[in-house]
Scaffold this motif. Structure first.
Motif, PDB file in Angstrom:
ATOM      1  N   PHE A  86      -2.702  -5.050  -5.976  1.00 50.18           N
ATOM      2  CA  PHE A  86      -2.413  -5.017  -7.413  1.00 50.18           C
ATOM      3  C   PHE A  86      -0.989  -5.522  -7.626  1.00 50.18           C
ATOM      4  N   VAL A  87      -0.873  -6.491  -8.521  1.00 42.34           N
ATOM      5  CA  VAL A  87       0.417  -7.130  -8.785  1.00 42.34           C
ATOM      6  C   VAL A  87       0.826  -6.846 -10.222  1.00 42.34           C
ATOM      7  N   ARG A  88       2.116  -6.450 -10.401  1.00 46.52           N
ATOM      8  CA  ARG A  88       2.609  -6.130 -11.736  1.00 46.52           C
ATOM      9  C   ARG A  88       2.760  -7.401 -12.572  1.00 46.52           C
ATOM     10  N   THR A  89       2.195  -7.424 -13.780  1.00 48.98           N
ATOM     11  CA  THR A  89       2.278  -8.541 -14.735  1.00 48.98           C
ATOM     12  C   THR A  89       2.556  -7.968 -16.117  1.00 48.98           C
ATOM     13  N   PRO A  90       2.881  -8.824 -17.107  1.00 46.08           N
ATOM     14  CA  PRO A  90       3.109  -8.320 -18.470  1.00 46.08           C
ATOM     15  C   PRO A  90       1.908  -7.578 -19.049  1.00 46.08           C
ATOM     16  N   THR A  91       0.714  -7.834 -18.508  1.00 43.28           N
ATOM     17  CA  THR A  91      -0.486  -7.170 -19.034  1.00 43.28           C
ATOM     18  C   THR A  91      -0.956  -6.027 -18.138  1.00 43.28           C
ATOM     19  N   GLY A  92      -0.085  -5.601 -17.195  1.00 47.50           N
ATOM     20  CA  GLY A  92      -0.445  -4.483 -16.347  1.00 47.50           C
ATOM     21  C   GLY A  92      -0.611  -4.892 -14.899  1.00 47.50           C
ATOM     22  N   MET A  93      -1.102  -3.938 -14.093  1.00 50.05           N
ATOM     23  CA  MET A  93      -1.297  -4.189 -12.676  1.00 50.05           C
ATOM     24  C   MET A  93      -2.620  -4.932 -12.485  1.00 50.05           C
ATOM     25  N   GLN A  94      -2.479  -6.213 -12.167  1.00 45.21           N
ATOM     26  CA  GLN A  94      -3.667  -7.046 -12.033  1.00 45.21           C
ATOM     27  C   GLN A  94      -4.117  -7.125 -10.570  1.00 45.21           C
ATOM     28  N   PRO A  95      -5.434  -7.063 -10.335  1.00 43.85           N
ATOM     29  CA  PRO A  95      -5.934  -7.114  -8.964  1.00 43.85           C
ATOM     30  C   PRO A  95      -5.798  -8.501  -8.355  1.00 43.85           C
ATOM     31  N   THR A  96      -5.571  -8.507  -7.063  1.00 43.67           N
ATOM     32  CA  THR A  96      -5.560  -9.768  -6.332  1.00 43.67           C
ATOM     33  C   THR A  96      -7.012 -10.164  -6.027  1.00 43.67           C
ATOM     34  N   PRO A  97      -7.223 -11.393  -5.599  1.00 39.02           N
ATOM     35  CA  PRO A  97      -8.595 -11.788  -5.218  1.00 39.02           C
ATOM     36  C   PRO A  97      -9.199 -10.856  -4.158  1.00 39.02           C
ATOM     37  N   ARG A  98      -8.369 -10.369  -3.230  1.00 47.31           N
ATOM     38  CA  ARG A  98      -8.918  -9.458  -2.212  1.00 47.31           C
ATOM     39  C   ARG A  98      -9.366  -8.144  -2.858  1.00 47.31           C
ATOM     40  N   LEU A 119      -7.147   7.505  -1.157  1.00 50.19           N
ATOM     41  CA  LEU A 119      -6.702   6.123  -1.341  1.00 50.19           C
ATOM     42  C   LEU A 119      -7.811   5.275  -1.972  1.00 50.19           C
ATOM     43  N   LEU A 120      -9.055   5.541  -1.560  1.00 52.82           N
ATOM     44  CA  LEU A 120     -10.168   4.844  -2.193  1.00 52.82           C
ATOM     45  C   LEU A 120     -10.260   5.199  -3.674  1.00 52.82           C
ATOM     46  N   ARG A 121     -10.050   6.477  -3.961  1.00 51.48           N
ATOM     47  CA  ARG A 121     -10.076   6.904  -5.367  1.00 51.48           C
ATOM     48  C   ARG A 121      -8.962   6.231  -6.153  1.00 51.48           C
ATOM     49  N   LEU A 122      -7.779   6.107  -5.584  1.00 58.44           N
ATOM     50  CA  LEU A 122      -6.675   5.409  -6.250  1.00 58.44           C
ATOM     51  C   LEU A 122      -7.041   3.948  -6.499  1.00 58.44           C
ATOM     52  N   PHE A 123      -7.642   3.310  -5.492  1.00 58.15           N
ATOM     53  CA  PHE A 123      -8.063   1.913  -5.646  1.00 58.15           C
ATOM     54  C   PHE A 123      -8.968   1.790  -6.878  1.00 58.15           C
ATOM     55  N   GLU A 124      -9.971   2.644  -6.971  1.00 63.51           N
ATOM     56  CA  GLU A 124     -10.927   2.572  -8.069  1.00 63.51           C
ATOM     57  C   GLU A 124     -10.262   2.825  -9.408  1.00 63.51           C
ATOM     58  N   VAL A 125      -9.440   3.855  -9.496  1.00 67.60           N
ATOM     59  CA  VAL A 125      -8.804   4.207 -10.774  1.00 67.60           C
ATOM     60  C   VAL A 125      -7.808   3.126 -11.193  1.00 67.60           C
ATOM     61  N   LEU A 126      -7.031   2.638 -10.247  1.00 69.99           N
ATOM     62  CA  LEU A 126      -6.054   1.604 -10.568  1.00 69.99           C
ATOM     63  C   LEU A 126      -6.744   0.310 -10.989  1.00 69.99           C
ATOM     64  N   TYR A 127      -7.867   0.011 -10.380  1.00 72.29           N
ATOM     65  CA  TYR A 127      -8.622  -1.183 -10.766  1.00 72.29           C
ATOM     66  C   TYR A 127      -9.127  -1.055 -12.207  1.00 72.29           C
ATOM     67  N   SER A 128      -9.506   0.159 -12.590  1.00 70.80           N
ATOM     68  CA  SER A 128     -10.033   0.376 -13.942  1.00 70.80           C
ATOM     69  C   SER A 128      -8.937   0.455 -14.990  1.00 70.80           C
ATOM     70  N   THR A 129      -7.825   1.103 -14.654  1.00 73.55           N
ATOM     71  CA  THR A 129      -6.782   1.348 -15.674  1.00 73.55           C
ATOM     72  C   THR A 129      -5.728   0.259 -15.727  1.00 73.55           C
ATOM     73  N   ARG A 130      -5.505  -0.437 -14.624  1.00 70.05           N
ATOM     74  CA  ARG A 130      -4.438  -1.449 -14.517  1.00 70.05           C
ATOM     75  C   ARG A 130      -3.068  -0.842 -14.764  1.00 70.05           C
ATOM     76  N   SER A 131      -2.923   0.472 -14.501  1.00 74.36           N
ATOM     77  CA  SER A 131      -1.669   1.143 -14.813  1.00 74.36           C
ATOM     78  C   SER A 131      -1.407   2.248 -13.810  1.00 74.36           C
ATOM     79  N   VAL A 132      -0.248   2.221 -13.153  1.00 76.72           N
ATOM     80  CA  VAL A 132       0.143   3.274 -12.233  1.00 76.72           C
ATOM     81  C   VAL A 132       0.306   4.594 -12.980  1.00 76.72           C
TER      82      VAL A 132
END
Length: 317
Positions: free
Chosen positions: A59-71, A16-29
């Motif tokens: 991570f919230v879905r937006t037109p520009t991809g999965m954007q991270p929340t402040p948390r 799950l930590l690895r998913l957090f890191e990869v998703l933060y970098s790619t902004r894409s599921v």
């Protein structure tokens, strides 16, 4: 986040930590699934668990991809540090540098090995590990406890009582010879079984080898006339060299003492079973880098052949 029985927060799964890191970098599921080698449904399930455990959408879905929340922004550095620590742990290899170590090595061996093995071993160890300290210890009745505790790193000899939890590795085989004064008045043309029975002997009365010798002599009905008994090899060569006494001992010890003291070596006229000298260590230190190095030195110096099962096999396997 779920709680453990003790009330502390449950640890996050590394995936799950690895998913957090990869998703933060790619902004894409989709891209995260490709990088992690998982299906998109699996990654979606993991993301749902991550959100549940951290009490935030992350991570919230937006037109520009999965954007991270402040948390998520606040947690990414901690997540990366945790992953880096896990990577270091997974790739960690024990480091041991003989040339700079100041370790203290304690090796248990017989007093015969002090004569035959210790000089060569010490010369090599001092050259390879000049800052280390070395100690030769006796093989006492509590040798198993000493090996298990680490008070002794290794024991070299014939030690059949070391069983469950110990490793052993064959170094060399020993058969038996007799040594006598080079000017012995009655052995000028050899040592026969008749002369062996008739001559006076000096006996070493300690160690497993002594028991092996006595058992073989009894089995063949040979009753030696022992006029001098010693607890070890200290002083034996001097006595043999100044008397007409005969000593029966393992070949390596006999040949070494004869060479140093000018004695004569004879084949033992009584068939005494040979035995294998081994190095022994406890399973706790099987992967210890310093202990592995020390065992490797002994193999390089002394091993002449291996026996089936001799290459580091536990007696309880």
């Amino acid at each position: 986040m779920s709680k453990s029985n003790a009330g502390a927060p449950a640890l996050l799964d590394a995936k799950l930590l690895r998913l957090f890191e990869v998703l933060y970098s790619t902004r894409s599921v989709t891209r995260a699934a490709e990088e992690l080698g998982q299906s998109q449904p699996t990654v979606s399930i993991w993301l749902g668990k991550l959100r549940h455990d951290l009490h935030d959408p992350l991570f919230v879905r937006t037109p520009t991809g999965m954007q991270p929340t402040p948390r998520a922004d606040a947690l990414i550095q901690t997540v990366r540090e945790a992953l880096e620590a896990l990577r270091r742990l997974s790739s960690w290899q024990p480091e041991f540098v003989p040339g700079t170590t100041r370790d203290r090595f304690r090796i248990a061996m017989t007093d015969a090995s002090h004569i035959t093995l210790l000089p060569q071993l010490l010369a090599h160890l001092r050259a390879a590990a000049p800052l280390a300290r070395f100690e030769a210890a006796k093989i006492e009745a509590d040798i198993g406890d000493l090996l298990q505790s680490g008070a002794v790193h290794m024991a070299i000899g014939l030690i059949p009582e070391l069983e469950s939890g110990f490793y052993q590795q064959a170094l060399f085989d020993q058969d038996w010879v007799c040594v006598a004064n080079a000017r012995h008045p009655r052995l000028g043309d050899g040592l026969t079984i008749e002369r062996y029975r008739a001559e006076a002997h000096i006996g070493i009365v300690s160690g497993t080898g002594h028991a092996l010798l006595e058992s073989a002599l009894d089995r063949h009905g040979v009753d030696r006339r022992v006029v001098m008994e010693l607890p070890g090899f200290l002083g034996m060569a001097a006595i043999v060299g100044t008397t007409d006494l005969i000593a029966t001992l393992p070949r390596q010890s006999g040949e070494m003492l004869a060479r140093i003291n000018g004695l004569t070596v004879f084949p033992c006229p009584v068939p005494i079973p040979s035995f294998t000298v081994k190095q022994h260590w406890h399973a706790r230190y099987h992967h210890d880098a310093a202990s592995r190095w020390l065992r490797g030195v002994c193999v390089d110096l002394f091993q002449t052949r291996t026996i089936p099962g001799g290459g580091g096999i536990r007696r309880d396997e």
